[in-house]
Design a protein around this motif. Sequence first.
Motif, PDB file in Angstrom:
ATOM      1  N   PHE A 142       0.865  -1.178   0.000  1.00  0.00           N
ATOM      2  CA  PHE A 142       0.000   0.000   0.000  1.00  0.00           C
ATOM      3  C   PHE A 142       0.907   1.235   0.000  1.00  0.00           C
ATOM      4  O   PHE A 142       1.771   1.376   0.865  1.00  0.00           O
ATOM      5  CB  PHE A 142      -0.884  -0.003   1.248  1.00  0.00           C
ATOM      6  CG  PHE A 142      -1.850   1.141   1.342  1.00  0.00           C
ATOM      7  CD1 PHE A 142      -3.092   1.063   0.728  1.00  0.00           C
ATOM      8  CD2 PHE A 142      -1.530   2.290   2.049  1.00  0.00           C
ATOM      9  CE1 PHE A 142      -3.998   2.115   0.819  1.00  0.00           C
ATOM     10  CE2 PHE A 142      -2.416   3.348   2.145  1.00  0.00           C
ATOM     11  CZ  PHE A 142      -3.655   3.257   1.526  1.00  0.00           C
ATOM     12  N   LYS A 163      -2.288  -2.588   3.482  1.00  0.00           N
ATOM     13  CA  LYS A 163      -3.227  -2.801   2.379  1.00  0.00           C
ATOM     14  C   LYS A 163      -4.485  -3.510   2.842  1.00  0.00           C
ATOM     15  O   LYS A 163      -5.615  -3.046   2.591  1.00  0.00           O
ATOM     16  CB  LYS A 163      -2.553  -3.605   1.267  1.00  0.00           C
ATOM     17  CG  LYS A 163      -3.471  -3.911   0.076  1.00  0.00           C
ATOM     18  CD  LYS A 163      -3.795  -2.637  -0.704  1.00  0.00           C
ATOM     19  CE  LYS A 163      -4.498  -2.952  -2.026  1.00  0.00           C
ATOM     20  NZ  LYS A 163      -5.927  -3.212  -1.876  1.00  0.00           N
ATOM     21  N   ASP A 194       2.092  -6.586   3.512  1.00  0.00           N
ATOM     22  CA  ASP A 194       0.701  -6.330   3.115  1.00  0.00           C
ATOM     23  C   ASP A 194      -0.155  -5.781   4.246  1.00  0.00           C
ATOM     24  O   ASP A 194      -1.372  -5.633   4.108  1.00  0.00           O
ATOM     25  CB  ASP A 194       0.073  -7.620   2.579  1.00  0.00           C
ATOM     26  CG  ASP A 194       0.048  -8.742   3.629  1.00  0.00           C
ATOM     27  OD1 ASP A 194       0.766  -8.629   4.653  1.00  0.00           O
ATOM     28  OD2 ASP A 194      -0.683  -9.733   3.414  1.00  0.00           O
TER      29      ASP A 194
END
Length: 288
Positions: free
Chosen positions: A31, A105, A102
Amino acid sequence: MKNDRIAVVTPVYNGAHTIERSIRSLLNQTFSSWVSVIVNDGSTDETAKILEKYQDDERFYIINLASNVGRGAARKIALEKVKEINAKYICMLDADDLYYPDKLKWQYDYMELHQDIALLSCSIGYIDDKNNLLGVLETFDKEHILTFDHYTDYKAVPHACSIIRLSEIGNITFDEKLLLGQDQDFMIRMLKKKKYAFIPKIGYLYNRTDSFSFKKYKKSLELAFYAKKKLGLGMLDLLRIYIINQVKVMYVGILCLVGKEKIYLDKIGRPPHQNELQEHENKLILNL
């Protein structure tokens, strides 16, 4: 312009030997719409010098304090900066901890999908100095969405690995007088009358080596009691909490006295599953 940024807050005091690794785990996020707010809390080591290399990166807001004010005050200063930046969400990343690549995200996606949730927390993996995954700290073993109407409804979830919707914080801030426990104190006041969630998925790693002591445990219960007193509870509720805390102190104190504190520590977390060990190895290679 859509405001989709996550502000990641890092208070640091003498973290020269670990903070670059923490920052690297942020830089390696899948992200990309994040900003970093780092409060250098009067460090006397090389922390300020290390942070200089990020000064020209517009994603980093670095605040160097002249003296050490403590974690509560440092978090309060960081939160004020996050509000000034006007990010949509706030996350935490302590200077000796790591994110899986991750983490931001999937937490962002969950919060976008559940607009009525003020906060999402997750499991924490604890590691040793060689980054081996030793265990997992989690509040539940499956997804839970909770509502905090009364102190008896409140189920503590980890603060460090949480993502918080900034619009839900309002005027609540961190208690600068608290050197320990300012995170749960903040969450208890911020989440009152709100919905929050927990997902048993590891996104955050911290080094638990030598982190437990009976003195710290006892102090944490005292601070938790102090935090709940702020909720305006009646005398009977406060007495009930006080008695429960005293029983916990006696139990853990006896275990420590006979050298059996591992019995208590083993109840805090669980051994990692085989798939978590494999995932940890794969994500750590990507991250570091």
